[in-house]
Scaffold this active site. Structure first.
Site, PDB file in Angstrom:
ATOM      1  N   LYS A   1       0.889  -1.172   0.000  1.00  0.00           N
ATOM      2  CA  LYS A   1       0.000   0.000   0.000  1.00  0.00           C
ATOM      3  C   LYS A   1       0.919   1.212   0.000  1.00  0.00           C
ATOM      4  O   LYS A   1       1.352   1.676   1.045  1.00  0.00           O
ATOM      5  CB  LYS A   1      -0.891  -0.026   1.246  1.00  0.00           C
ATOM      6  CG  LYS A   1      -2.238   0.651   1.125  1.00  0.00           C
ATOM      7  CD  LYS A   1      -2.202   2.098   0.695  1.00  0.00           C
ATOM      8  CE  LYS A   1      -1.749   3.053   1.778  1.00  0.00           C
ATOM      9  NZ  LYS A   1      -1.460   4.417   1.250  1.00  0.00           N
TER      10      LYS A   1
ATOM     11  N   CYS B   1      13.930  10.476   6.412  1.00  0.00           N
ATOM     12  CA  CYS B   1      13.795  10.201   7.845  1.00  0.00           C
ATOM     13  C   CYS B   1      15.161  10.211   8.528  1.00  0.00           C
ATOM     14  O   CYS B   1      15.240  10.284   9.746  1.00  0.00           O
ATOM     15  CB  CYS B   1      13.121   8.866   8.068  1.00  0.00           C
ATOM     16  SG  CYS B   1      14.112   7.517   7.460  1.00  0.00           S
TER      17      CYS B   1
END
Ligand code: NAD
Length: 498
Positions: free
Chosen positions: A175, A283
């Site tokens: 997803k 990140c």
């Protein structure tokens, strides 16, 4: 003119969505809507899970060597399509082509590691645990797993999960972020072209509805998530409540500590790449430099100021640009809001990215921003900005710097720049963070180590890739054997094992 509509991929082919909910996919460089992505409804979700569940047993029953060969062919195809994939990433994400190629390479390194699966999945064997009795363990696939990924690495983060999940014999429902969903579709198609069986790697586009279904459907055995901390925590709690194995990586605020003996030219170059590369949408980006001593801070800020002003910001598909646009207008405006907050809170705004010439172009542009004299109570220090904004925090000792790192809510990556081996060792030992760099600004572990932060940066017990990836995507079965022919074998008659 009608816009392209992105398709789900299941059973090995593109499928038009059933849903009536759609979301725009932007080209951040122009600000135009480039396509529409479906937000899966219950019918789309059910079809995808059913296909994955049907395909999982046969894939898991194949030999590990056979699965490794499919992954090797997939790797070759991804390499052959590097330019197409990289351009697709740049167009939907906004990162410059060199960054897009780089993320593809780092993702493929995980696939390369995963092709060692015949060795990595080996169990243990103990001869004669009692007279005539042997014991062995094996690792078996879980079944259907879900991979839910963020916008900032449309190829690399999916590959962190796909490499080990597929190699271990699981089917996967990927997803991807609804902000840049096209790369996932191409990766799944190339997997089928490489000989991957239909239904083993599926792509389901969607938002919270799809994610919540994947976290609760009993046919999904494990959920791997990477994204922001609030959603990571939600995915972790929901999946765990439904009895699933779950790893959920969250946000970050990575500090780079500069001791007075650091090589300042090396530190400056490292900070430029780590803070502004990929427009800070990483990140592991460094968003805080904690500088020990005012003299060091003054010298560093002087060096950084010229370089931040000189950043070339523009179309990511044109060679020579250091930074492209932010992913969406909403994200760009959120970052601009943080810059306003920082200035209001009293930090020194040394370079203001809102005034960069690139911001006059169409598209979601912002220049590099540099703040000095940032303090720990300011929102620009406490919260993840996820943009090209570097905050300088001045402290007077290495202990004070360590204390800041250790008390921050996030603990993803951290770095120290110094010439002192003793100081670096002490820091690496005491810092409360998952990944540490010593004179290395973005210490992303190689594929054969594992990636994961501490504190609010990760939920769950397993990191991504490396041996942790193999552990996450398999479960252990331990077998104890005795054969009737062993005349002298241990007896199981009551009351004791002899
Ligand atoms: P995000 O949390 O908004 O989205 C991540 C995924 O969650 C997407 O697939 C999205 O569709 C889904 N999602 C969004 N809202 C949801 C909701 N309410 N319920 C259920 N699912 C939802 O993250 P993002 O903006 O795409 O990515 C940036 C974030 O990811 C940053 O915080 C960054 O630090 C983090 N990140 C962390 C790592 C790591 O390994 N620690 C790596 C990359 C990115």
């Amino acid at each position: 003119m009608t816009r392209p509509q992105i398709s789900h991929v299941r059973a090995g082919v593109r499928h038009n969505a059933h849903t009536t909910r759609w979301s725009p996919v932007y080209n951040p460089s122009t600000g135009d809507v480039a396509a529409d992505v479906p937000l899966a409804d219950a019918v789309d979700i059910e079809a995808c899970i059913a296909d994955a569940a049907a395909a999982a047993p046969a894939w898991g029953a194949r030999s590990a060597l056979d699965r490794a060969r499919v992954l090797l062919r997939w790797r070759e195809l991804c390499i052959a399509h590097t330019e197409e994939l990289a351009a697709g990433i740049s167009r939907e994400h906004g990162k410059v082509l060199a960054d897009a190629r780089g993320e593809l390479q780092r993702g493929l390194e995980v696939v390369e590691f995963a092709t060692g699966i015949p060795h990595l999945m080996k169990g243990e064997f103990s001869d004669t645990v009692a007279r005539g009795i042997d014991m062995y363990s094996m690792r078996q696939p879980l079944g259907v797993t879900a991979a839910i990924t963020p916008f900032n690495f449309p190829a690399m983060v999916p590959m962190w999960m796909l490499g080990p999940a597929l190699a271990c014999g699981n089917a996967v429902i990927l997803k991807p972020s609804e902000r840049n969903p096209s790369t996932a579709v191409r990766l799944a198609e190339l997997f089928v072209e490489a000989g991957g069986p239909p239904g083993v790697l599926n792509v389901l586009h969607g938002d919270a509805e799809a994610v919540n279904a994947l976290c609760s459907d009993p046919r999904i055995q494990a959920v791997s998530f990477v994204g922001s901390t609030p959603i990571a925590q939600h995915v972790y709690e929901t999946s765990a409540r439904h009895g699933k194995r779950v790893q959920a990586m969250g946000g970050a605020k990575n500090h780079l500590v500069v001791l007075p003996d650091a090589d300042l030219d090396m530190t400056t170059t490292s900070l430029m790449g780590a803070a502004y590369g990929s427009a800070g949408e990483r990140c592991m980006a460094i968003s805080v430099a904690v500088v020990v001593g005012d003299a060091t801070a003054d010298a560093l800020v002087t060096r950084l100021t010229d370089q931040v002003r000189a950043l070339k910001v523009g179309d990511p598909l044109i060679d020579g640009h250091d930074m492209g646009p932010l992913v969406t207008a909403v994200h760009r405006d959120r970052i601009a809001g943080y810059i306003e907050d920082g200035a209001r809170a009293g930090a020194t705004l040394v370079v203001d990215g809102r005034t960069h010439t690139a911001t006059t172009q169409k598209g979601f542009y912002l220049g590099g921003t540099l703040f000095d004299h940032v303090t720990a109570d300011m929102s620009i220090y406490r919260e993840e900005i996820f943009g090209p904004v570097l905050c300088i925090v001045r402290v007077q000792s290495a202990d004070e710097a360590l204390e800041l790192c250790n008390t921050h809510q996030y603990g993803n990556g951290v770095a120290i720049f110094t010439r002192s081996g003793g100081a670096a060792r002490e820091f690496a030992h005491r810092v409360q963070c998952g990944m540490v760099g010593i004179n290395v600004p973005i210490p992303v572990p190689m594929a054969f180590y594992s990636f994961g932060g501490w504190k609010a940066s990760a939920f769950g017990d397993h990191n991504q890739h490396g041996m942790d990836g193999v552990r996450f995507y398999t479960r252990v079965k331990t077998v104890t054997t005795r054969w009737p022919s062993g005349a002298d074998a241990a007896s199981f008659t009551m009351p004791v094992l002899r």
